[in-house]
Design an enzyme around this catalytic site. Structure first.
Site, short mmCIF file in Angstrom:
data_model
loop_
_atom_site.label_atom_id
_atom_site.label_comp_id
_atom_site.label_asym_id
_atom_site.label_seq_id
_atom_site.Cartn_x
_atom_site.Cartn_y
_atom_site.Cartn_z
N GLN A 191 -1.32 0.42 -1.02
CA GLN A 191 -0.73 1.76 -1.06
C GLN A 191 -1.75 2.86 -0.83
OE1 GLN A 191 2.34 2.59 -0.99
NE2 GLN A 191 3.34 0.65 -1.49
N CYS A 333 10.28 -5.27 -4.26
CA CYS A 333 10.20 -6.68 -4.66
C CYS A 333 10.95 -6.95 -5.96
CB CYS A 333 8.74 -7.09 -4.82
SG CYS A 333 7.75 -6.86 -3.33
#
Length: 386
Positions: A191, A333
């Protein structure tokens, strides 16, 4: 003659779930198509198409390595962030197990790290999972306090994928070195890459995980930086590609697209500041609509985790989706499960239950943010607060 295929109606969509995945940029799409249709040789083949493919592979590796200030020989291509995390942790532990079996991580890591550590725990390794600070980051002093003589690995993400909280990996690396610890340092920088400035040298980590589909490359391509002197054992065995470190014919279309996305992002030098300003614009607008707004974590320019106590995340998400606005509850996820990150931060249950993640990219506009804020204000006004 067959019937013409009817055209789908175009619905205006505000996409603010870029921490889950990003739209492939034109440069990456063109690079992948060119590689699939023209430069389709196998880089391991000795004929001209193979040599041309090998040249393209070398060039792409160099471009991505330069983006993190690494040598091309230190960058190995993977299928994405999950493989990179698994490889770093499982192979790092295997490499160091003769020196000890203690590993330090945190309670706010991505599942690719958490579940890798769970498996190592079953194999007899001892895992210390540090609690985060109130801002969601992991404190350097907590890492150093948890160090033991038998600590062989520290794995902590640079930017949290749910809250945007930034952990000072560079300070942790310096602390490990000053203490004389033998431990390897791995960071999941998926990220952070091209959003929070860093180089391999400035971080000081032994292993760094990267992923393509968070920066406008296709899904299914990533890379793992491995410090040159570190002989990390391979996770995948086979034909010995990637210098014997990662077997399997290289995903050359994905690799070339990854490099193209990296190059395009590096040319857009004002992207991080634009995202930061847009994040602030979103916060201001949401506070006007909902004065009791709670911000969870923060630090990275592109991730905003905001809570609306008294409302349910899933209800807010469904209502926004119906208006053409795409945000999330957290990591894709998790598939809608409650966030382990917010739970680990020990936030009040009403905050956890009413939190959403808004994530930007370099293509996000003021119109996107204003449209989202307006949709959220309308949604909150139509729902009953509990």
């Amino acid at each position: 003659m067959g019937k013409d295929i009817p055209k789908k109606s175009v619905i205006y969509m505000i996409y603010l779930d870029n921490a889950a995945t990003t739209r492939v940029c034109p440069e990456a799409a063109e690079a992948a198509l060119r590689c699939m249709t023209e430069g389709f040789g196998n880089p391991s083949s000795t004929h001209k198409p193979g040599r041309d493919a090998r040249d393209a592979l070398k060039a792409a590796r160099g471009d991505i390595a330069r983006a993190i200030g690494a040598s091309p020989e230190e960058l190995f291509f993977t299928a994405g962030g999950t493989e990179g995390d698994n490889w770093a942790i499982r192979s790092g532990a295997k490499l160091m197990r003769h020196r000890g079996r203690h590993i330090i991580s945190s309670a706010v890591e991505h599942d690719a790290v958490r579940k890798s550590l769970d498996e190592l725990e079953k194999e007899g390794f001892e895992i210390t999972r540090l609690s985060p600070a109130p801002d969601g980051s992991v404190r350097t002093e907590d890492v150093l306090a948890a160090l033991r003589e038998d600590t062989i690995l520290v794995s902590l993400m640079l930017v949290n994928n749910e809250t945007g909280s930034v952990t000072d990996i560079a300070a942790i690396a310096k602390g490990l070195k000053a203490s004389g610890s033998q431990a390897l340092l791995h960071t999941d920088a998926v990220q952070a890459f091209l959003k929070v400035p860093f180089t391999a040298g400035s971080l000081g980590a032994d292993m760094i995980t990267l992923s393509g589909h968070k920066i406008h490359a296709p899904k299914g391509i990533g890379a793992l930086y491995v410090r040159k002197a570190l002989r990390l054992p391979p996770l995948l065995l086979g034909g010995g590609q990637e210098g014997g470190r990662r077997s399997g014919t290289e995903n050359l279309p994905g690799i070339c697209a990854f490099a193209a996305a990296v190059n395009a992002a590096r040319q857009d030098t004002g992207a991080a500041e634009r995202m930061k300003a847009l994040r602030c614009r979103a916060v201001d607008g949401l506070r006007d609509a909902f004065p009791d707004l709670v911000l969870n974590g923060g630090g990275a320019p592109h991730i905003l985790n905001a809570a609306f106590p008294g409302y349910r995340s899933e209800v807010l998400l469904n209502a926004l989706d119906a208006k053409g606005v795409c945000v999330s509850m957290g990591s894709a996820c998790k598939k809608g499960a409650r966030s382990h990150v917010l739970e680990a931060m020990k936030l009040p249950q009403k905050v956890v239950a009413g939190s959403i993640r808004v994530s930007l990219c370099r293509f996000t506009t003021e119109e996107d943010i204003d449209g989202f804020v307006a949709a959220m204000a309308e949604t909150l006004g139509a729902l009953i607060r509990t």
